[in-house]
Motif scaffolding. Sequence first.
Motif, PDB file in Angstrom:
ATOM      1  N   UNK A 369     -43.627 -12.952  26.041  1.00 51.84           N
ATOM      2  CA  UNK A 369     -43.560 -11.485  26.019  1.00 51.84           C
ATOM      3  C   UNK A 369     -44.644 -10.876  26.898  1.00 51.84           C
ATOM      4  N   UNK A 370     -44.376  -9.686  27.398  1.00 55.04           N
ATOM      5  CA  UNK A 370     -45.294  -9.018  28.317  1.00 55.04           C
ATOM      6  C   UNK A 370     -45.642  -7.644  27.756  1.00 55.04           C
ATOM      7  N   UNK A 371     -46.874  -7.443  27.438  1.00 48.49           N
ATOM      8  CA  UNK A 371     -47.440  -6.208  26.873  1.00 48.49           C
ATOM      9  C   UNK A 371     -47.118  -6.071  25.379  1.00 48.49           C
ATOM     10  N   UNK A 372     -48.175  -5.819  24.639  1.00 49.40           N
ATOM     11  CA  UNK A 372     -48.065  -5.669  23.197  1.00 49.40           C
ATOM     12  C   UNK A 372     -47.225  -4.451  22.827  1.00 49.40           C
ATOM     13  N   UNK A 373     -47.438  -3.337  23.519  1.00 44.08           N
ATOM     14  CA  UNK A 373     -46.714  -2.108  23.182  1.00 44.08           C
ATOM     15  C   UNK A 373     -45.211  -2.292  23.360  1.00 44.08           C
ATOM     16  N   UNK A 374     -44.788  -2.948  24.430  1.00 45.62           N
ATOM     17  CA  UNK A 374     -43.364  -3.184  24.655  1.00 45.62           C
ATOM     18  C   UNK A 374     -42.798  -4.114  23.565  1.00 45.62           C
ATOM     19  N   UNK A 375     -43.560  -5.163  23.234  1.00 46.04           N
ATOM     20  CA  UNK A 375     -43.101  -6.137  22.250  1.00 46.04           C
ATOM     21  C   UNK A 375     -42.933  -5.497  20.876  1.00 46.04           C
ATOM     22  N   UNK A 376     -43.851  -4.613  20.515  1.00 44.07           N
ATOM     23  CA  UNK A 376     -43.779  -3.946  19.216  1.00 44.07           C
ATOM     24  C   UNK A 376     -42.652  -2.916  19.172  1.00 44.07           C
ATOM     25  N   UNK A 377     -42.536  -2.104  20.216  1.00 41.45           N
ATOM     26  CA  UNK A 377     -41.538  -1.024  20.219  1.00 41.45           C
ATOM     27  C   UNK A 377     -40.107  -1.559  20.260  1.00 41.45           C
ATOM     28  N   UNK A 378     -39.913  -2.698  20.929  1.00 37.90           N
ATOM     29  CA  UNK A 378     -38.570  -3.236  21.106  1.00 37.90           C
ATOM     30  C   UNK A 378     -38.387  -4.541  20.335  1.00 37.90           C
ATOM     31  N   UNK A 379     -39.076  -4.669  19.218  1.00 34.25           N
ATOM     32  CA  UNK A 379     -39.061  -5.903  18.437  1.00 34.25           C
ATOM     33  C   UNK A 379     -37.638  -6.339  18.085  1.00 34.25           C
ATOM     34  N   UNK A 380     -36.865  -5.461  17.499  1.00 32.22           N
ATOM     35  CA  UNK A 380     -35.507  -5.810  17.065  1.00 32.22           C
ATOM     36  C   UNK A 380     -34.634  -6.186  18.258  1.00 32.22           C
ATOM     37  N   UNK A 381     -34.805  -5.462  19.363  1.00 31.22           N
ATOM     38  CA  UNK A 381     -34.020  -5.735  20.567  1.00 31.22           C
ATOM     39  C   UNK A 381     -34.366  -7.099  21.163  1.00 31.22           C
ATOM     40  N   UNK A 382     -35.642  -7.477  21.105  1.00 32.35           N
ATOM     41  CA  UNK A 382     -36.030  -8.800  21.579  1.00 32.35           C
ATOM     42  C   UNK A 382     -35.379  -9.897  20.733  1.00 32.35           C
ATOM     43  N   UNK A 383     -35.368  -9.708  19.438  1.00 38.17           N
ATOM     44  CA  UNK A 383     -34.736 -10.696  18.554  1.00 38.17           C
ATOM     45  C   UNK A 383     -33.257 -10.845  18.899  1.00 38.17           C
ATOM     46  N   UNK A 384     -32.568  -9.713  19.076  1.00 44.01           N
ATOM     47  CA  UNK A 384     -31.134  -9.762  19.373  1.00 44.01           C
ATOM     48  C   UNK A 384     -30.858 -10.479  20.698  1.00 44.01           C
ATOM     49  N   UNK A 385     -31.645 -10.181  21.725  1.00 46.39           N
ATOM     50  CA  UNK A 385     -31.378 -10.787  23.033  1.00 46.39           C
ATOM     51  C   UNK A 385     -31.725 -12.268  23.041  1.00 46.39           C
ATOM     52  N   UNK A 386     -32.837 -12.653  22.448  1.00 46.05           N
ATOM     53  CA  UNK A 386     -33.237 -14.063  22.417  1.00 46.05           C
ATOM     54  C   UNK A 386     -32.280 -14.910  21.580  1.00 46.05           C
ATOM     55  N   UNK A 387     -31.618 -14.275  20.623  1.00 40.63           N
ATOM     56  CA  UNK A 387     -30.670 -15.004  19.773  1.00 40.63           C
ATOM     57  C   UNK A 387     -29.460 -15.511  20.554  1.00 40.63           C
ATOM     58  N   UNK A 388     -29.306 -15.106  21.796  1.00 43.25           N
ATOM     59  CA  UNK A 388     -28.216 -15.596  22.632  1.00 43.25           C
ATOM     60  C   UNK A 388     -28.479 -17.012  23.134  1.00 43.25           C
ATOM     61  N   UNK A 389     -29.723 -17.474  23.032  1.00 44.29           N
ATOM     62  CA  UNK A 389     -30.055 -18.848  23.422  1.00 44.29           C
ATOM     63  C   UNK A 389     -29.757 -19.798  22.269  1.00 44.29           C
ATOM     64  N   UNK A 390     -29.682 -21.093  22.606  1.00 44.68           N
ATOM     65  CA  UNK A 390     -29.474 -22.104  21.559  1.00 44.68           C
ATOM     66  C   UNK A 390     -30.784 -22.505  20.909  1.00 44.68           C
ATOM     67  N   UNK A 391     -31.854 -22.533  21.693  1.00 44.63           N
ATOM     68  CA  UNK A 391     -33.184 -22.884  21.205  1.00 44.63           C
ATOM     69  C   UNK A 391     -34.171 -21.940  21.879  1.00 44.63           C
TER      70      UNK A 391
END
Length: 466
Positions: A369-391
């Motif tokens: 992840x890049x920048x704490x503020x981005x990671x915190x504000x878009x937490x749910x969106x990061x989870x959804x996008x990363x869930x497209x990977x197998x691992x």
Amino acid sequence: MVHHTRKLLRSKQVSKHPHAHLIGATGAGMKGLAEVLLDGGWKLTGSDQNPDPERLRLLINRGIALAAKHCSEAVSKEMDLVIFSAAIPESNIERQLAAALDIPQISYSEAVARLANEQQLVAIAGTHGKSSTTALVASLFEQTGTDVTFFCGAQRCEDQRNGKLGNSEIVVVEACEYQRHFLNFRPKVITLLGIEADHFDCFPSLDDAVTAYAEFIRLLPENGTLVYRRDCEISCKLAQTVNCRSVSFSITSREADWFAETRDGTVQLFKSGGLKQTFPSELPGKHSLLNLLAATTTAAQFGVDLTSAGAQKFFASPTRLKQRFEILTSTDSRLFVDDYAHHPTEIEATLQAAREHSPQSRIVCIFQPHQLSRTQKLHAEFVDSLALADVVYLLPVFRAREPESVLFDEESQKIVKKLISRQIPATFIPSLDQVWSTIETDSQRNDVVLTIGAGDLTRIHNERTR
């Protein structure tokens, strides 16, 4: 245009080869600026506290004296100009000494604006795809006979350049919204690729960002052109406010002025509803097609002949960039891909492109992840996008312009826990030096291994190929 680079210097008599010192010299944008100045005959020196190894090597090979630290010894009274990147504060020791020696100082974005504003400036803006589209526009012009100047935030694979000085009046610039830097420019054409919430350290809300973009497009003159993405609602609304010509593009709406779709391994390009071109394309992902369409629409505003041999060569093999779904060599059956994606929308596009490229493979994603503020504000969106990977493997958040905090680890660990709760195998890797040992242990034959992020994760590939 070569003599035009002297416009960086205002009312100062200088020698045939003016001398600029670059602070933060190996940043992607700064490297492009350095290459343009070198093409213009400038003498350059520079420094970088945490230099990118590959960019450092390339700049040194072109004759720039670079220091891998910031120090007073790097600055001398013989310098005509100091240029600093956005990450360099006024308190920097080299900026302090330059001020004491009365050496003029300007920021990177101010320097590019001085070079570009009196030319036919094409500004590529938007939350995603700026670097790719900038490089594609420049390449299409070059292939069809126009030698443009360009400034790009990523490195072209073909010639290892982020920037080049051309001999025409057209300048193509990646216009970044961060800290409203794009307001320095006076563009004749703006290509707006779409707007989403990002850069929360300077745009606390999406409305703040939209306000900045609205101010930016108002800089277009009456004889200017706004090229905009029709399937972005915000871009469409902004297009209605301009007092100049506007042209739309889309890969989802046939009502756009320019439309493209992929069919049976080829791209069909439509203008005003009529078929304009059909050409083969191996670009990965829909986002790559969108960038290609944006570039084509932009170049067409200058009368570029899309039926020419040069254009056909461009379409057959569009320019590629480092860290933009960059397929790296592999010594075994695993495929390694490096990508700069650092926003959930970009991660989703990259993972979908990997699925299309290797539908039978397991997709292993290593994300920094890049920048704490981005990671915190878009937490749910990061989870959804990363869930497209197998691992998924997560590193601590990369610190960019932020103070040290234990939250850099904790925020990544929170995402790992959310992924595990959704039955996605996920692991936290505490440091870069543990990445390769983890991959060697856990990855399998035929895996597609993606390293994704805008921090320093990409440096592990330099270590692997030594």
